[in-house]
Design a protein around this motif. Structure first.
Motif, mmCIF file in Angstrom:
data_model
loop_
_atom_site.group_PDB
_atom_site.id
_atom_site.type_symbol
_atom_site.label_atom_id
_atom_site.label_comp_id
_atom_site.label_asym_id
_atom_site.label_seq_id
_atom_site.Cartn_x
_atom_site.Cartn_y
_atom_site.Cartn_z
ATOM 1 N N GLY A 168 49.020 127.969 120.703
ATOM 2 C CA GLY A 168 48.462 128.615 119.528
ATOM 3 C C GLY A 168 47.089 128.070 119.207
ATOM 4 N N ASP A 169 46.132 128.956 118.960
ATOM 5 C CA ASP A 169 44.785 128.543 118.571
ATOM 6 C C ASP A 169 44.534 129.029 117.153
ATOM 7 O OD1 ASP A 169 42.246 127.571 118.518
ATOM 8 O OD2 ASP A 169 41.424 128.928 120.031
ATOM 9 N N GLU A 170 44.686 128.143 116.182
ATOM 10 C CA GLU A 170 44.545 128.450 114.753
ATOM 11 C C GLU A 170 45.389 129.673 114.359
ATOM 12 O OE1 GLU A 170 43.149 126.556 112.700
ATOM 13 O OE2 GLU A 170 41.592 125.415 113.720
ATOM 14 N N PRO A 171 46.678 129.702 114.708
ATOM 15 C CA PRO A 171 47.485 130.909 114.478
ATOM 16 C C PRO A 171 47.725 131.230 113.011
ATOM 17 C CG PRO A 171 48.881 129.096 115.160
ATOM 18 C CD PRO A 171 47.469 128.631 115.328
ATOM 19 N N THR A 172 47.494 130.271 112.108
ATOM 20 C CA THR A 172 47.669 130.530 110.676
ATOM 21 C C THR A 172 46.335 130.685 109.958
ATOM 22 O OG1 THR A 172 47.724 128.180 110.077
ATOM 23 C CG2 THR A 172 49.817 129.202 110.680
ATOM 24 N N GLY A 173 45.247 130.711 110.711
ATOM 25 C CA GLY A 173 43.917 130.671 110.109
ATOM 26 C C GLY A 173 43.605 131.834 109.188
ATOM 27 N N ASN A 174 44.224 132.997 109.412
ATOM 28 C CA ASN A 174 43.948 134.175 108.589
ATOM 29 C C ASN A 174 45.120 134.541 107.692
ATOM 30 O OD1 ASN A 174 41.309 134.763 109.350
ATOM 31 N ND2 ASN A 174 41.968 135.840 111.182
ATOM 32 N N LEU A 175 46.063 133.624 107.501
ATOM 33 C CA LEU A 175 47.278 133.945 106.756
ATOM 34 C C LEU A 175 47.324 133.202 105.429
ATOM 35 C CD1 LEU A 175 49.922 133.776 109.636
ATOM 36 C CD2 LEU A 175 48.663 135.775 108.813
ATOM 37 N N ASP A 176 48.039 133.793 104.470
ATOM 38 C CA ASP A 176 48.272 133.100 103.199
ATOM 39 C C ASP A 176 49.336 132.027 103.397
ATOM 40 O OD1 ASP A 176 50.804 134.375 103.179
ATOM 41 O OD2 ASP A 176 50.073 136.006 101.926
ATOM 42 N N SER A 177 49.594 131.253 102.360
ATOM 43 C CA SER A 177 50.488 130.101 102.502
ATOM 44 C C SER A 177 51.912 130.517 102.864
ATOM 45 C CB SER A 177 50.484 129.268 101.219
ATOM 46 O OG SER A 177 50.920 130.037 100.112
ATOM 47 N N VAL A 178 52.372 131.636 102.319
ATOM 48 C CA VAL A 178 53.742 132.082 102.596
ATOM 49 C C VAL A 178 53.898 132.446 104.061
ATOM 50 C CG1 VAL A 178 55.466 133.854 102.113
ATOM 51 C CG2 VAL A 178 54.166 132.847 100.232
ATOM 52 N N ILE A 199 52.182 123.992 121.783
ATOM 53 C CA ILE A 199 50.961 123.237 121.522
ATOM 54 C C ILE A 199 50.071 124.100 120.654
ATOM 55 C CG2 ILE A 199 48.979 122.026 122.503
ATOM 56 C CD1 ILE A 199 50.544 121.778 125.124
ATOM 57 N N CYS A 200 49.692 123.573 119.504
ATOM 58 C CA CYS A 200 48.985 124.372 118.504
ATOM 59 C C CYS A 200 47.734 123.657 118.014
ATOM 60 C CB CYS A 200 49.931 124.665 117.334
ATOM 61 S SG CYS A 200 49.216 125.697 116.060
ATOM 62 N N VAL A 201 46.575 124.268 118.218
ATOM 63 C CA VAL A 201 45.327 123.788 117.633
ATOM 64 C C VAL A 201 45.265 124.270 116.187
ATOM 65 C CG1 VAL A 201 42.835 124.199 117.612
ATOM 66 C CG2 VAL A 201 43.988 123.620 119.750
ATOM 67 N N THR A 202 44.960 123.372 115.268
ATOM 68 C CA THR A 202 44.980 123.776 113.860
ATOM 69 C C THR A 202 44.079 122.910 113.001
ATOM 70 O OG1 THR A 202 46.432 124.274 111.986
ATOM 71 C CG2 THR A 202 46.967 122.322 113.285
ATOM 72 N N HIS A 203 43.557 123.526 111.933
ATOM 73 C CA HIS A 203 42.907 122.795 110.848
ATOM 74 C C HIS A 203 43.830 122.683 109.645
ATOM 75 C CE1 HIS A 203 38.962 123.703 112.858
ATOM 76 N NE2 HIS A 203 38.705 122.495 112.385
ATOM 77 N N ASP A 204 44.984 123.323 109.717
ATOM 78 C CA ASP A 204 45.905 123.415 108.586
ATOM 79 C C ASP A 204 46.755 122.146 108.512
ATOM 80 O OD1 ASP A 204 47.995 124.011 106.811
ATOM 81 O OD2 ASP A 204 48.013 126.132 107.375
ATOM 82 N N PRO A 205 46.614 121.349 107.453
ATOM 83 C CA PRO A 205 47.391 120.098 107.372
ATOM 84 C C PRO A 205 48.895 120.338 107.317
ATOM 85 C CG PRO A 205 46.259 120.545 105.289
ATOM 86 C CD PRO A 205 45.718 121.515 106.284
ATOM 87 N N ASP A 206 49.331 121.478 106.796
ATOM 88 C CA ASP A 206 50.765 121.766 106.747
ATOM 89 C C ASP A 206 51.320 122.034 108.147
ATOM 90 O OD1 ASP A 206 50.873 121.499 103.973
ATOM 91 O OD2 ASP A 206 50.378 123.597 103.643
ATOM 92 N N VAL A 207 50.535 122.703 108.977
ATOM 93 C CA VAL A 207 50.956 122.922 110.364
ATOM 94 C C VAL A 207 51.035 121.584 111.086
ATOM 95 C CG1 VAL A 207 50.387 124.024 112.565
ATOM 96 C CG2 VAL A 207 49.947 125.237 110.417
ATOM 97 N N ALA A 208 50.014 120.758 110.913
ATOM 98 C CA ALA A 208 49.997 119.452 111.570
ATOM 99 C C ALA A 208 51.175 118.589 111.125
ATOM 100 C CB ALA A 208 48.679 118.741 111.277
#
Length: 226
Positions: A168-178, A199-208
């Motif tokens: 996954g490459d920033e798979p939550t980047g365009n999504l709301d929290s829910v 394996i997921c690249v992310t800036h989202d601390p919740d994903v990490a």
């Protein structure tokens, strides 16, 4: 536990004057059933590493083994066939084909691989939609679905050929929290319940925070792992 994907001294350098180092000296091993997050500041090489691990780019140095196979000397056709059969990709933008329905988008990789006949392929695609709680969206085109629904269709498409590795490459980047939480729960289930490596690249601390392991990158290399 044996590793599914293993890198040693992995590097990618773009030629130039001076050359540009995207990734350098990466040593990494990921086992089946593990959810791994790759984190770090923008421009540190996270996506470049993911593209190497996903056989979308070629390293300029180092080794990359996948399920006991040395992927570096593979030709383009062999790499593409391995990606289609064993890898699943989920990006920040869903990249669904707009003229096709949710069901038809999922059927595309199934038909390309050719393991399943027409009826069995459709059954497989519907099972994936049902698992994503999207059965009612089967005949809708992407423009008639919400952002969260489109991303879950993209995940279903990534799972179409039963991959061993999901990237996954920033798979939550365009999504709301829910919807972000929903995607995280899906990734956890893919690893912990289905035994896939994620394996997921992310800036989202919740994903990490939800991952089993976090790989911290800086300046193209791994700074630490926790």
């Amino acid at each position: 536990m044996s590793t599914l994907i293993e890198a040693h001294g992995l590097a990618r350098v773009l030629p130039g004057d001076p050359p540009v180092s995207l990734v350098q000296g990466i040593d990494l091993a990921v086992e089946p059933g593990r959810f791994v997050a790759v984190i770090g500041p923008s421009g540190c090489g996270k996506s470049s590493l993911l593209y190497l691990l996903g056989l979308l780019d070629r390293p300029t140095a180092g080794s990359l083994m996948f399920d006991g196979m040395d992927t570096v000397p593979m030709g383009g056709d062999a790499r593409a066939a391995l990606r289609l059969a064993r890898f699943g990709f989920v990006f920040q933008f869903h990249f669904l084909l707009p003229e096709f329905t949710a069901l038809e988008n999922i059927l595309i990789p199934i038909r390309r691989l050719g393991r399943l006949s027409g009826g069995d392929a459709r059954t497989r695609a519907m099972e994936l939609l049902r698992a994503m709680e999207l059965e009612a969206q089967a005949d809708k085109t992407p423009d008639r679905m919400s952002g969260g629904q489109r991303q879950r269709v993209a995940i279903a498409r990534a799972l179409a050929n039963d991959p061993s590795l999901v990237l996954g490459d920033e798979p939550t980047g365009n999504l709301d929290s829910v919807n972000s939480r929903r995607v995280v729960e899906i990734f956890q289930a893919l690893a912990h319940e289905q035994g896939r490596a994620v394996i997921c690249v992310t800036h989202d601390p919740d994903v990490a925070a939800a991952a089993d392991r976090r790989i911290h990158m800086r300046d193209g290399g791994i700074e630490k792992v926790d």
